[in-house]
Design a protein around this motif. Structure first.
Motif, PDB file in Angstrom:
ATOM      1  N   GLN A   1      33.322  44.338  40.149  1.00 18.74           N
ATOM      2  CA  GLN A   1      33.915  43.113  39.608  1.00 18.74           C
ATOM      3  C   GLN A   1      35.441  43.133  39.784  1.00 18.74           C
ATOM      4  N   ARG A   2      36.044  44.266  39.432  1.00 15.27           N
ATOM      5  CA  ARG A   2      37.501  44.396  39.516  1.00 15.27           C
ATOM      6  C   ARG A   2      37.976  44.237  40.960  1.00 15.27           C
ATOM      7  N   GLU A   3      37.288  44.896  41.898  1.00 19.76           N
ATOM      8  CA  GLU A   3      37.683  44.808  43.302  1.00 19.76           C
ATOM      9  C   GLU A   3      37.475  43.398  43.844  1.00 19.76           C
ATOM     10  N   ALA A   4      36.401  42.718  43.437  1.00 16.35           N
ATOM     11  CA  ALA A   4      36.148  41.343  43.895  1.00 16.35           C
ATOM     12  C   ALA A   4      37.254  40.409  43.397  1.00 16.35           C
ATOM     13  N   VAL A   5      37.654  40.573  42.146  1.00 16.44           N
ATOM     14  CA  VAL A   5      38.738  39.752  41.585  1.00 16.44           C
ATOM     15  C   VAL A   5      40.047  40.097  42.275  1.00 16.44           C
ATOM     16  N   ARG A   6      40.334  41.376  42.436  1.00 16.02           N
ATOM     17  CA  ARG A   6      41.600  41.788  43.051  1.00 16.02           C
ATOM     18  C   ARG A   6      41.732  41.251  44.465  1.00 16.02           C
ATOM     19  N   LEU A   7      40.657  41.377  45.253  1.00 10.82           N
ATOM     20  CA  LEU A   7      40.733  40.931  46.645  1.00 10.82           C
ATOM     21  C   LEU A   7      40.841  39.405  46.761  1.00 10.82           C
TER      22      LEU A   7
ATOM     23  N   GLY B   1      28.293  37.023  42.804  1.00  8.29           N
ATOM     24  CA  GLY B   1      27.792  37.294  41.458  1.00  8.29           C
ATOM     25  C   GLY B   1      28.776  38.112  40.638  1.00  8.29           C
ATOM     26  N   ARG B   2      29.316  39.192  41.239  1.00 10.04           N
ATOM     27  CA  ARG B   2      30.256  40.047  40.518  1.00 10.04           C
ATOM     28  C   ARG B   2      31.552  39.298  40.198  1.00 10.04           C
ATOM     29  N   LEU B   3      31.958  38.456  41.120  1.00  3.42           N
ATOM     30  CA  LEU B   3      33.164  37.670  40.895  1.00  3.42           C
ATOM     31  C   LEU B   3      32.956  36.712  39.724  1.00  3.42           C
ATOM     32  N   ARG B   4      31.827  36.016  39.704  1.00  2.00           N
ATOM     33  CA  ARG B   4      31.530  35.092  38.596  1.00  2.00           C
ATOM     34  C   ARG B   4      31.481  35.853  37.272  1.00  2.00           C
ATOM     35  N   ASP B   5      30.751  36.960  37.242  1.00  2.00           N
ATOM     36  CA  ASP B   5      30.644  37.747  36.004  1.00  2.00           C
ATOM     37  C   ASP B   5      32.000  38.302  35.583  1.00  2.00           C
ATOM     38  N   GLY B   6      32.780  38.779  36.572  1.00  2.00           N
ATOM     39  CA  GLY B   6      34.096  39.334  36.264  1.00  2.00           C
ATOM     40  C   GLY B   6      35.034  38.282  35.692  1.00  2.00           C
ATOM     41  N   LEU B   7      35.009  37.078  36.250  1.00  2.65           N
ATOM     42  CA  LEU B   7      35.879  36.008  35.741  1.00  2.65           C
ATOM     43  C   LEU B   7      35.485  35.596  34.328  1.00  2.65           C
ATOM     44  N   ILE B   8      34.190  35.585  34.047  1.00  2.00           N
ATOM     45  CA  ILE B   8      33.735  35.259  32.686  1.00  2.00           C
ATOM     46  C   ILE B   8      34.239  36.319  31.709  1.00  2.00           C
ATOM     47  N   ARG B   9      34.132  37.587  32.081  1.00  2.00           N
ATOM     48  CA  ARG B   9      34.604  38.661  31.204  1.00  2.00           C
ATOM     49  C   ARG B   9      36.118  38.609  31.024  1.00  2.00           C
ATOM     50  N   LEU B  10      36.852  38.307  32.103  1.00  2.00           N
ATOM     51  CA  LEU B  10      38.309  38.160  32.000  1.00  2.00           C
ATOM     52  C   LEU B  10      38.656  37.012  31.064  1.00  2.00           C
TER      53      LEU B  10
END
Length: 198
Positions: free
Chosen positions: A151-157, A181-190
């Motif tokens: 998730q972190r790497e998907a958001v960072r990139l 999927g990881r990007l969507r989940d990561g953004l929700i958590r952020l």
């Protein structure tokens, strides 16, 4: 020399000049029809001169209008000994156009000086902004630390490096659907961690 170069389009003397002088004399007496004739004869040259000086059609039209208002008002003051009517009217037009250029330049200079005169921020004024930016960065860093590695790497990139989702998937060597999927989940958590509404 060509024939059209040898003969001026509007000779300074002759029927044209006498006719203009007569129209101006009658205009000075308040003859609206004479003024209309004067306008018909000189509006084109006045507008052309103003347009050459100003390089702006709308302003040239305004100046031409001002010139003919002035001609109407000052017709009685015209001195035939000083030159022809055409030359007099075009001199008025040139002065008006140059005045407009100078006025525009003066206004532009005033705006420029006013922009320079605005108080610049001092280092003390910038401290609260720098502190707030530092706190925001720290909050984001802390919240990013709570994401999974993917998730972190998907958001960072995608958000910090400008990668597309497809480019991020290639860089991370995972399927595109995984990045999405990881990007969507990561953004929700952020969003939840940062307390951002919506």
């Amino acid at each position: 020399m060509r024939v059209d170069e040898a003969v001026p389009a509007h000779p300074p003397d002759g029927a044209g000049a006498r006719e203009l002088a007569g129209l101006l004399r009658r205009t000075a007496l308040g003859d609206a029809a004479a003024f209309e004739g004067l306008y018909r004869e000189l509006a084109g040259p006045v507008l052309g001169l103003a347009a050459r000086v100003l390089r702006d059609r709308a302003q040239a039209e305004e100046v031409a209008q001002e010139v003919f208002v002035e001609v109407w008002r000052l017709a009685a003051r015209y001195d035939p000994e000083a030159g022809g009517v055409r030359a007099w009217v075009l001199t008025v037009a040139h002065r008006r156009a140059v005045d407009r250029v100078r006025a525009e330049q003066a206004a532009s200079d005033r705006e420029l000086r006013a922009g320079r005169a605005e108080p610049r921020s001092t280092p003390a004024d910038e401290v609260p902004d720098q502190v707030e930016r530092g706190l925001d960065r720290e909050r984001v860093r802390r919240c990013l630390g709570r994401l999974t590695e993917l998730q972190r790497e998907a958001v960072r990139l995608t958000y910090y490096r400008g990668y597309t989702q497809r480019e991020a998937a290639a860089a991370l060597r995972v399927p595109l659907t995984s990045v999405k999927g990881r990007l969507r989940d990561g953004l929700i958590r952020l969003r939840d961690c940062l307390g951002v509404a919506g």
